[in-house]
Design an enzyme around this catalytic site. Structure first.
Site, mmCIF file in Angstrom:
data_model
loop_
_atom_site.group_PDB
_atom_site.id
_atom_site.type_symbol
_atom_site.label_atom_id
_atom_site.label_comp_id
_atom_site.label_asym_id
_atom_site.label_seq_id
_atom_site.Cartn_x
_atom_site.Cartn_y
_atom_site.Cartn_z
ATOM 1 N N LYS A 115 24.094 -6.437 -8.249
ATOM 2 C CA LYS A 115 25.477 -6.670 -8.718
ATOM 3 C C LYS A 115 26.495 -6.094 -7.741
ATOM 4 O O LYS A 115 27.671 -5.969 -8.064
ATOM 5 C CB LYS A 115 25.690 -6.007 -10.078
ATOM 6 C CG LYS A 115 24.812 -6.530 -11.187
ATOM 7 C CD LYS A 115 25.136 -5.781 -12.482
ATOM 8 C CE LYS A 115 24.209 -6.138 -13.608
ATOM 9 N NZ LYS A 115 24.388 -5.223 -14.753
ATOM 10 N N ARG B 109 0.802 -1.231 0.000
ATOM 11 C CA ARG B 109 0.000 0.000 0.000
ATOM 12 C C ARG B 109 0.828 1.271 0.000
ATOM 13 O O ARG B 109 0.454 2.236 -0.658
ATOM 14 C CB ARG B 109 -1.087 -0.014 1.087
ATOM 15 C CG ARG B 109 -0.651 -0.109 2.494
ATOM 16 C CD ARG B 109 -1.482 -1.039 3.331
ATOM 17 N NE ARG B 109 -0.868 -2.343 3.256
ATOM 18 C CZ ARG B 109 -1.532 -3.475 3.189
ATOM 19 N NH1 ARG B 109 -2.829 -3.477 3.224
ATOM 20 N NH2 ARG B 109 -0.890 -4.605 3.107
ATOM 21 N N THR B 110 1.945 1.290 0.705
ATOM 22 C CA THR B 110 2.700 2.558 0.762
ATOM 23 C C THR B 110 3.266 2.894 -0.619
ATOM 24 O O THR B 110 3.106 4.012 -1.117
ATOM 25 C CB THR B 110 3.832 2.459 1.808
ATOM 26 O OG1 THR B 110 3.254 2.066 3.055
ATOM 27 C CG2 THR B 110 4.544 3.789 1.982
ATOM 28 N N HIS C 89 7.447 6.069 10.152
ATOM 29 C CA HIS C 89 6.610 5.879 8.967
ATOM 30 C C HIS C 89 5.637 7.060 8.938
ATOM 31 O O HIS C 89 4.455 6.914 9.218
ATOM 32 C CB HIS C 89 5.872 4.539 9.094
ATOM 33 C CG HIS C 89 5.264 4.028 7.829
ATOM 34 N ND1 HIS C 89 5.136 4.794 6.692
ATOM 35 C CD2 HIS C 89 4.724 2.813 7.533
ATOM 36 C CE1 HIS C 89 4.550 4.071 5.752
ATOM 37 N NE2 HIS C 89 4.302 2.868 6.230
ATOM 38 N N ARG D 274 11.871 3.466 1.147
ATOM 39 C CA ARG D 274 11.694 2.573 2.290
ATOM 40 C C ARG D 274 12.955 1.738 2.407
ATOM 41 O O ARG D 274 13.519 1.302 1.390
ATOM 42 C CB ARG D 274 10.481 1.670 2.076
ATOM 43 C CG ARG D 274 10.401 0.547 3.076
ATOM 44 C CD ARG D 274 9.115 -0.221 2.985
ATOM 45 N NE ARG D 274 7.995 0.530 3.535
ATOM 46 C CZ ARG D 274 6.791 0.014 3.762
ATOM 47 N NH1 ARG D 274 6.547 -1.248 3.455
ATOM 48 N NH2 ARG D 274 5.826 0.746 4.257
#
Ligand code: NCD
Length: 294
Positions: free
Chosen positions: A76, A48-49, A126, A98
């Protein structure tokens, strides 16, 4: 450069302005991000975020550049620092990010000359979740001041709880925290909130029951006591029926049905989970407009 890294840095005036702006933009979105590009850089799972930030950019007429670790040069061995500098050099207007490590969005905000919006870091913050919850509470009760919110669950690993603790009291709400001792944060005594280990006691006189998932992926040791936890801390139909009619049920998602919340409770009209999700798009429009255009 406005960054949205945590609600601790936001004044009550800024929070109120963002909530008002979210409601305005929800009813009449404007092309405030036309010609702007936002990079969504999620180095941890999200539904959702990430999607609501991306939807918010689109609703304001902007472009989204989506980064995912899988398939990127981070696989990599490129560092986050080099990845972020590379993305910034492409000429973008903001980063939404995030990360599983506490404080990483703060580092990124120092590395680049761009607004950074925190979509969740470790168990630290958050902020847009806090804002969407404040908006949901304000819409439901017509005010935030004087509302008692009881947060129950895996407090020890919850950045959502920390953003609520940073945001709600400064808007006049009271917070109660409930968890078994094994899921209680170490610094709970310094948070300035009421602390309980007994859910049924904590529910007396509350206005909101705010449930949290057991965040197994953030635990060092396996959580062993699930069925005892469900009995003592799960919101089941029996507990729901004991609550007065005005009490609202909230949850940031993702929900684990029949663990912290019984499946039947999810479908109860007192449960505001989908209103929270809807408000997520609105507050993210307001936050992006503020960060990019002010
Ligand atoms: C939360 C998160 O990621 O911190 N979810 C969300 O963003 N809505 C809560 C969780 O993961 O349990």
């Amino acid at each position: 450069m406005p960054n949205l890294l945590g609600l601790d840095d936001c004044s009550p005036e800024l929070i109120t302005n963002l909530l008002n702006r979210a409601e305005e933009l929800e009813t009449s979105p404007q092309p405030l991000l036309a010609g702007k590009t936002v990079c969504s850089l999620f180095v941890e799972d999200s539904t959702r975020t990430r999607l609501s930030f991306e939807h918010a950019v689109h609703k304001l007429g902007g472009n989204v550049m989506t980064f995912s670790t899988q398939g990127s040069s981070m696989a990599k061995g490129e560092t986050l620092y080099d990845t972020v500098c590379t993305i910034a050099a492409m000429g973008i207007d903001a980063i939404v990010m995030r990360h599983r490590e506490n404080g990483m969005p703060f580092n990124v905000a120092e590395w680049v000359d761009l607004p950074v919006l925190n979509g969740g870091d470790g168990s630290r913050a958050h902020p847009t979740q806090g804002l969407l919850d404040l908006l949901t509470i304000r819409q439901h009760f017509g005010r935030i001041h004087g509302v008692t919110v009881t947060i129950v669950g895996d407090l020890a690993h919850s950045r959502v709880m920390r953003s609520l603790v940073a945001g709600l009291p400064k808007m006049g709400a009271t917070i109660r925290l409930v968890a078994p001792l094994s899921l209680m944060p170490n610094d709970v005594e310094h948070m300035g909130v009421e602390v309980y280990t007994d859910l049924d006691q904590a529910l007396i006189g509350t206005d909101v029951v705010y449930l949290l998932r057991i965040q197994h992926e953030r635990m060092v040791e396996r959580f062993e006591h699930l069925s005892a936890y469900v009995d003592a801390y799960g919101l089941n139909s029996e507990r729901l029926h004991r609550l007065p009619e005005h009490v609202a049920i909230m949850h940031p998602g993702p929900i684990n049905r029949d663990v912290e919340i019984e499946s039947a409770v999810v479908d109860d009209p007192r449960c505001l989970i989908l209103q929270q999700v809807r408000n997520g798009v609105a507050v993210r429009m307001a936050a992006l407009d503020w960060a990019i255009n002010s």
